[in-house]
Design an enzyme around this catalytic site. Sequence first.
Site, PDB file in Angstrom:
ATOM      1  N   ASN A   1       8.170  -5.467  -0.779  1.00 34.99           N
ATOM      2  CA  ASN A   1       8.032  -4.297   0.080  1.00 34.99           C
ATOM      3  C   ASN A   1       6.548  -4.211   0.418  1.00 34.99           C
ATOM      4  OD1 ASN A   1       7.856  -1.896   1.411  1.00 34.99           O
ATOM      5  ND2 ASN A   1       9.071  -0.726  -0.067  1.00 34.99           N
TER       6      ASN A   1
ATOM      7  N   ARG B   1       5.175  11.065  -2.253  1.00 40.15           N
ATOM      8  CA  ARG B   1       4.916  10.785  -0.845  1.00 40.15           C
ATOM      9  C   ARG B   1       6.196  10.980  -0.029  1.00 40.15           C
ATOM     10  NH1 ARG B   1       4.619   4.639   1.421  1.00 40.15           N
ATOM     11  NH2 ARG B   1       3.941   5.119   3.543  1.00 40.15           N
TER      12      ARG B   1
ATOM     13  N   GLU C   1      12.723  -9.289   1.962  1.00 41.41           N
ATOM     14  CA  GLU C   1      11.946  -8.143   2.449  1.00 41.41           C
ATOM     15  C   GLU C   1      12.754  -6.866   2.200  1.00 41.41           C
ATOM     16  OE1 GLU C   1      11.145  -8.472   6.637  1.00 41.41           O
ATOM     17  OE2 GLU C   1      10.362  -6.420   6.771  1.00 41.41           O
TER      18      GLU C   1
ATOM     19  N   HIS D   1       3.977  -4.261   9.154  1.00 39.43           N
ATOM     20  CA  HIS D   1       3.885  -4.089  10.607  1.00 39.43           C
ATOM     21  C   HIS D   1       2.559  -4.593  11.181  1.00 39.43           C
ATOM     22  CE1 HIS D   1       7.204  -1.597   9.453  1.00 39.43           C
ATOM     23  NE2 HIS D   1       6.419  -0.729   8.842  1.00 39.43           N
TER      24      HIS D   1
ATOM     25  N   HIS E   1      12.775  -2.540   2.451  1.00 43.63           N
ATOM     26  CA  HIS E   1      12.208  -1.243   2.829  1.00 43.63           C
ATOM     27  C   HIS E   1      13.135  -0.152   2.320  1.00 43.63           C
ATOM     28  CE1 HIS E   1       9.219  -3.211   5.195  1.00 43.63           C
ATOM     29  NE2 HIS E   1      10.175  -3.960   5.720  1.00 43.63           N
TER      30      HIS E   1
ATOM     31  N   ALA F   1       3.089  -0.664   4.859  1.00 46.62           N
ATOM     32  CA  ALA F   1       2.612  -0.698   6.241  1.00 46.62           C
ATOM     33  C   ALA F   1       2.077  -2.070   6.649  1.00 46.62           C
ATOM     34  CB  ALA F   1       1.540   0.371   6.445  1.00 46.62           C
TER      35      ALA F   1
ATOM     36  N   ARG G   1      12.934   5.041  12.558  1.00 42.74           N
ATOM     37  CA  ARG G   1      11.661   5.767  12.504  1.00 42.74           C
ATOM     38  C   ARG G   1      10.786   5.417  13.718  1.00 42.74           C
ATOM     39  NH1 ARG G   1       9.250   5.184   6.706  1.00 42.74           N
ATOM     40  NH2 ARG G   1       7.960   6.888   7.532  1.00 42.74           N
TER      41      ARG G   1
ATOM     42  N   PRO H   1       0.799  -1.221   0.000  1.00 44.17           N
ATOM     43  CA  PRO H   1       0.000   0.000   0.000  1.00 44.17           C
ATOM     44  C   PRO H   1       0.833   1.274   0.000  1.00 44.17           C
ATOM     45  CG  PRO H   1      -0.083  -1.081   2.142  1.00 44.17           C
ATOM     46  CD  PRO H   1       0.553  -2.049   1.196  1.00 44.17           C
ATOM     47  N   ASN H   2       0.332   2.221  -0.760  1.00 44.50           N
ATOM     48  CA  ASN H   2       0.879   3.588  -0.855  1.00 44.50           C
ATOM     49  C   ASN H   2       2.184   3.680  -1.637  1.00 44.50           C
ATOM     50  OD1 ASN H   2      -1.233   4.826   0.711  1.00 44.50           O
ATOM     51  ND2 ASN H   2      -0.350   3.792   2.488  1.00 44.50           N
TER      52      ASN H   2
ATOM     53  N   TYR I   1      11.393   8.937   1.460  1.00 50.58           N
ATOM     54  CA  TYR I   1      11.414   7.882   0.434  1.00 50.58           C
ATOM     55  C   TYR I   1      12.152   8.287  -0.847  1.00 50.58           C
ATOM     56  CZ  TYR I   1       7.918   5.793   3.493  1.00 50.58           C
ATOM     57  OH  TYR I   1       7.273   5.262   4.582  1.00 50.58           O
TER      58      TYR I   1
HETATM   59  C1  DQA Z   1       8.285   1.168   3.826  1.00 40.52           C
HETATM   60  C2  DQA Z   1       8.329   1.414   5.334  1.00 40.52           C
HETATM   61  C3  DQA Z   1       6.960   1.198   5.959  1.00 40.52           C
HETATM   62  O1  DQA Z   1       7.009   1.452   7.360  1.00 40.52           O
HETATM   63  C4  DQA Z   1       5.947   2.141   5.347  1.00 40.52           C
HETATM   64  O2  DQA Z   1       4.658   1.899   5.863  1.00 40.52           O
HETATM   65  C5  DQA Z   1       5.936   2.088   3.854  1.00 40.52           C
HETATM   66  C6  DQA Z   1       7.220   1.999   3.148  1.00 40.52           C
HETATM   67  C7  DQA Z   1       9.633   1.491   3.149  1.00 40.52           C
HETATM   68  O3  DQA Z   1       9.811   1.086   2.016  1.00 40.52           O
HETATM   69  O4  DQA Z   1      10.473   2.184   3.743  1.00 40.52           O
HETATM   70  O5  DQA Z   1       4.892   2.189   3.218  1.00 40.52           O
HETATM   71  O6  DQA Z   1       8.027  -0.209   3.606  1.00 40.52           O
END
Ligand code: DQA
Length: 151
Positions: A79, A18, A103, A85, A105, A82, A112, A10-11, A23
């Site tokens: 990736n 964003r 995995e 978590h 990020h 969120a 963070r 997501p996102n 990022y």
């Molecule tokens: C993320 C880190 C996550 O905590 C966050 O919710 C994201 C992006 C990262 O790529 O740093 O959406 O996975």
Amino acid sequence: MPSVLVLNGPNLNLLGTRKPEIYGSATLADVERLCRGTAEKLGLDVEFRQSNHEGQLIDWIQEEGPRVKAGESIGAVLNAGAFTHTSVALHDAIESVELPVIEVHISNVHRREPFRHHSYISPVATGIIVGLGIAGYGLAITALHGRAANG
Ligand code: DQA
């Protein structure tokens, strides 16, 4: 040619606009280009996907497990955004189909908020790449390739 699945949660469709201070300014299309460039050099096809929906990510993970067992895929770069978590369901899906997962990020989640420090993915991941920006995706593909080549 075997493939590698690159899954974004997501996102991550909003990459580039964003929180660029966290990022960076690269877009998801830039990430896809990076993945394709890395994969091409290694002789791999890329399936590059993004979804804001947990169930969709689970379906894709469930489909990829048998593809790895059939020798058609070397695994997935994930990736999960969120959902990393929060999602026991993603954890269970990876474990259920024994999918090799790196995995990734983009940000260093450990620098963070505390709620980003725990991952449901890490205990079922083959490896973890955190905080190296979008370069982490290329490194993850290279790692999956090395793992597949070395048995
Ligand atoms: C993320 C880190 C996550 O905590 C966050 O919710 C994201 C992006 C990262 O790529 O740093 O959406 O996975």
